[in-house]
Design an enzyme around this catalytic site. Structure first.
Site, PDB file in Angstrom:
ATOM      1  N   GLY A  43      37.845  -8.390   1.902  1.00 48.87           N
ATOM      2  CA  GLY A  43      36.404  -8.398   2.182  1.00 48.87           C
ATOM      3  C   GLY A  43      35.586  -8.929   1.017  1.00 48.87           C
ATOM      4  CB  CYS A  44      35.683  -8.202  -2.584  1.00 52.03           C
ATOM      5  SG  CYS A  44      35.404  -6.422  -2.406  1.00 52.03           S
TER       6      CYS A  44
END
Length: 152
Positions: A43-44
């Site tokens: 996600g990052c």
């Protein structure tokens, strides 16, 4: 708790090159200040790459982008190099900026509670005022989320 319309807390931190970065460095510019849990996680990485891929569009609209996580400067250097990120990442290893911006708090996963980074983005105007807070970040389409919300 910070809210839209509040003056943004003045932060100081060390970037990937171990140079000090402060909110005051961006005086007169709009800032996208995003908080994310960890370098090189799915996600990052999606969020950071989305902002980097659209960096020219964002800067043409007067924005600077700054990411913050508790990772080290060395971790940030590797993350930037691996994904060709085009902006500063602050190494907030002591979690001071995270706490200033209410981005460190209680999280739940698989029924367990623990303290961790709350994924948030703050849009700060040229006068240092928070004009938008995103608490539900669309990691793969964050740039459009920001631009649509600000009607840009």
């Amino acid at each position: 708790m910070l809210k839209e319309g509040d003056k943004a807390p003045i932060f100081k931190g060390i970037n990937q090159d171990e140079k000090e970065i402060s909110l005051t460095d961006f005086s007169g510019k709009k800032v996208i200040l995003y908080f994310y849990p960890k370098d090189n996680t799915p996600g990052c990485t999606a969020e950071s790459c989305n902002l980097s891929d659209n960096y020219e569009d964002l800067t043409s609209k007067g924005f600077e982008v700054v990411g913050v996580s508790p990772d080290s400067a060395g971790s940030h250097q590797r993350f930037i190099a691996k994904h060709n990120l085009r902006f500063n990442l602050i190494a907030d290893t002591e979690k001071e900026i995270l706490q200033q911006y209410d981005a460190w708090g209680l999280k739940k996963m698989y029924g367990k509670e623990y303290m961790g980074v709350l994924r948030k983005t703050f849009i700060i105007d040229e006068n240092g005022v928070i004009i938008k807070i995103f608490e539900k970040v669309k990691t793969k389409d964050h740039t459009n989320q920001i631009l649509e919300e600000l009607s840009l």
